[in-house]
Scaffold this active site. Structure first.
Site, mmCIF file in Angstrom:
data_model
loop_
_atom_site.group_PDB
_atom_site.id
_atom_site.type_symbol
_atom_site.label_atom_id
_atom_site.label_comp_id
_atom_site.label_asym_id
_atom_site.label_seq_id
_atom_site.Cartn_x
_atom_site.Cartn_y
_atom_site.Cartn_z
ATOM 1 N N GLY A 71 83.837 43.366 51.613
ATOM 2 C CA GLY A 71 84.001 44.163 50.004
ATOM 3 C C GLY A 71 84.050 45.714 50.400
ATOM 4 O O GLY A 71 84.950 46.326 49.370
ATOM 5 N N THR A 72 83.512 46.252 50.774
ATOM 6 C CA THR A 72 83.475 47.961 51.502
ATOM 7 C C THR A 72 85.844 48.364 51.426
ATOM 8 O O THR A 72 85.661 48.860 51.213
ATOM 9 C CB THR A 72 82.680 47.969 52.664
ATOM 10 O OG1 THR A 72 81.729 47.793 52.672
ATOM 11 C CG2 THR A 72 83.618 49.588 53.226
ATOM 12 N N GLN A 182 78.433 43.136 43.938
ATOM 13 C CA GLN A 182 76.673 41.638 43.418
ATOM 14 C C GLN A 182 77.351 41.656 41.972
ATOM 15 O O GLN A 182 76.618 40.139 41.980
ATOM 16 C CB GLN A 182 75.544 43.383 42.968
ATOM 17 C CG GLN A 182 75.152 44.041 44.078
ATOM 18 C CD GLN A 182 74.605 43.465 45.244
ATOM 19 O OE1 GLN A 182 74.190 42.764 44.340
ATOM 20 N NE2 GLN A 182 74.781 43.833 46.389
ATOM 21 N N ALA A 203 82.414 38.258 50.119
ATOM 22 C CA ALA A 203 82.377 36.435 50.007
ATOM 23 C C ALA A 203 80.786 36.511 50.588
ATOM 24 O O ALA A 203 79.780 35.459 49.841
ATOM 25 C CB ALA A 203 82.957 35.667 51.159
ATOM 26 N N HIS A 204 80.470 36.900 51.126
ATOM 27 C CA HIS A 204 79.215 36.338 51.594
ATOM 28 C C HIS A 204 77.647 37.329 50.627
ATOM 29 O O HIS A 204 76.456 37.054 51.009
ATOM 30 C CB HIS A 204 78.592 37.317 52.555
ATOM 31 C CG HIS A 204 78.016 39.241 52.418
ATOM 32 N ND1 HIS A 204 76.869 40.207 52.715
ATOM 33 C CD2 HIS A 204 78.983 39.870 53.052
ATOM 34 C CE1 HIS A 204 76.951 40.914 52.656
ATOM 35 N NE2 HIS A 204 78.063 41.316 52.495
ATOM 36 N N THR A 240 96.595 39.609 60.976
ATOM 37 C CA THR A 240 96.368 38.469 60.529
ATOM 38 C C THR A 240 95.626 38.088 60.001
ATOM 39 O O THR A 240 94.390 37.870 60.068
ATOM 40 C CB THR A 240 97.010 38.049 62.160
ATOM 41 O OG1 THR A 240 98.084 38.278 62.642
ATOM 42 C CG2 THR A 240 96.802 36.296 62.284
ATOM 43 N N CYS A 328 64.975 55.522 52.650
ATOM 44 C CA CYS A 328 64.940 56.326 54.055
ATOM 45 C C CYS A 328 64.022 56.288 55.269
ATOM 46 O O CYS A 328 63.987 54.592 55.761
ATOM 47 C CB CYS A 328 63.036 56.423 52.980
ATOM 48 S SG CYS A 328 62.206 54.705 52.666
HETATM 49 N N1 PLP Z 1 79.033 47.008 46.657
HETATM 50 C C1 PLP Z 1 78.285 46.925 46.751
HETATM 51 C C2 PLP Z 1 77.728 47.326 44.703
HETATM 52 C C3 PLP Z 1 77.035 45.986 47.745
HETATM 53 O O1 PLP Z 1 76.484 45.568 46.731
HETATM 54 C C4 PLP Z 1 78.227 45.950 49.153
HETATM 55 C C5 PLP Z 1 77.362 45.159 49.582
HETATM 56 O O2 PLP Z 1 75.950 45.533 49.928
HETATM 57 C C6 PLP Z 1 79.495 46.642 49.066
HETATM 58 C C7 PLP Z 1 79.899 46.977 47.893
HETATM 59 C C8 PLP Z 1 79.834 46.282 50.575
HETATM 60 O O3 PLP Z 1 80.416 45.138 50.436
HETATM 61 P P1 PLP Z 1 80.906 44.220 51.598
HETATM 62 O O4 PLP Z 1 79.279 43.964 52.630
HETATM 63 O O5 PLP Z 1 81.604 42.805 51.777
HETATM 64 O O6 PLP Z 1 81.397 45.452 53.239
#
Ligand code: PLP
Length: 384
Positions: A71-72, A182, A203-204, A240, A328
């Protein structure tokens, strides 16, 4: 010793059915999709079937799906790739995003400001963590490169009015991206209904493997690739293909789509039981995020004058894995920026707790948790 996992927003276990779908691509069908021979063709077919399956759920064209590593990465590609392309093509220099974004978006926006000279406008949140669409109206103009507002918030569960925001952006011909990482587990991902130009998934968060994500990018969207090399993924993301994980993501998303109602119905009453009991039984407690427009398996709170970090440790020792909204660390408490943006004071924001549920969560788990929580909060409030 009890070991109850209540942190499904952080990650979910891999669905056995997903693992089964993935296995052949680690063993027999290990080919590289870019190879010409039969093994390569088989792997390529697996990737393309996966792409079609994802496109069906998102209601888009297969060529609008870009597979990424998480996702990042999807957020980075959308924001950095979209902003840099918009500047190159039309001199746009402004980025609009909200004060509630995940660091995958907010840190990327900050870097675009620091290194590339973009000007970032941070959209305010209301007390429920919601971005009011009208706050965009004055901020949007022809110099805006991209708008990015998340679909659902990881810390406080609030669901944003994405379709309305997308509509405003479309009116100004400005690119709109939403981080749906999310939202992926529970919400409608039809990109036409939502009207978004780009959407990120990982996916996770829906019982798929870690380390694989998707960026949907509407046909015609200009993006500067962030990873250059071979021409994979239409030149948008070289490297790849991670075939087994792509197969896993596609299967996990297909199952999520098919079983979405069932999954919502499983977690929602449990979530409501947690929210009701906490607010009734624990003094000086508050729900964070929106009371109704929130993720179905997501309960989040703040407890006045409690140490959120300590609360997590106490709960962990009692056998419950939860999370806190704040980053924190013992000794240097720093309240969550998202909680502060909803108007909470430091005294409240430092005592945050996130409880997120999933398919394995049972009524018994929730009851056991609710028996322990009031005492744990009390302990986390004591100053030693
Ligand atoms: N965006 C949101 C709203 C998330 O909650 C998260 C993961 O907690 C991410 C992005 C990042 O996703 P990933 O862990 O697949 O990189």
């Amino acid at each position: 010793m009890m070991n109850i996992y209540l942190d499904y927003s952080a990650t979910t276990p891999l669905d056995r059915r997903v693992l089964q779908a993935m296995m052949p691509y680690f063993e027999m069908d290990f080919g590289n999709p870019s190879s010409v021979h039969v093994r390569g063709q088989k792997a390529e077919a697996a990737v393309e079937n996966g792409r079609e399956s994802v496109a069906k759920v998102l209601h888009c064209l297969p060529e609008e799906i870009i597979f990424t590593s998480c996702g990042t990465e999807s957020d980075n590609l959308a924001l950095r790739g979209g902003a840099l392309a918009a500047r190159k093509e039309r001199g746009a220099i402004r980025i609009l995003t909200s004060k509630g974004e995940h660091p995958a978006v907010s840190r990327t926006a900050e870097q675009l400001a620091d290194v590339h000279g973009f000007c970032v406008k941070w959209l305010e949140l209301d007390e429920f963590g919601m971005v009011r669409p009208e706050t965009l109206i004055d901020a949007l103009d022809e110099k805006t490169a991209i708008v990015s507002v998340m679909y659902a918030n990881n810390e406080i569960g609030t669901i944003q009015p994405i379709a309305e925001i997308a509509n405003l952006c479309r009116g100004q011909r400005v690119l709109f991206h939403t981080d749906a990482v999310q939202a992926g587990a529970y919400l409608n991902l039809d990109v036409d209904k939502l009207g978004v130009d780009m959407l990120s998934l990982g996916a996770h968060k829906f019982y798929g493997p870690k380390g694989i994500g998707v960026l949907y990018a509407r046909r015609g969207t200009s993006l500067l690739p962030q990873q250059t090399g071979g021409g994979q993924e239409g030149g948008m993301r070289a490297g790849t293909h991670n075939v087994a994980y792509i197969v896993g993501l596609a299967e996990a998303l297909r199952l999520t789509f098919e079983e979405r109602d069932e999954r919502r119905e499983h977690v929602m009453p449990l979530r409501d039981q947690i929210i009701g009991t906490v607010l009734e039984e624990i003094p000086d407690s508050q729900l964070t995020g929106h009371p109704t427009d929130r993720l179905p398996g997501h309960a989040s709170f703040v407890f006045k004058d409690a140490d959120g970090n300590r609360l997590l440790q106490i709960l962990d020792a009692a056998g419950f894995a939860c999370s806190s909204g704040s980053a924190c660390k013992t000794g240097s408490p720093k309240p969550s920026e998202v909680l502060l943006a909803t108007g909470l004071s430091r005294e409240w924001a430092l005592g945050s707790l996130r409880v997120t549920l999933g398919m394995p969560t049972t009524a018994k788990d929730v009851e056991a948790f609710l028996r322990v929580l009031p005492g744990a909060v009390e302990k986390a409030r004591k100053r030693h």
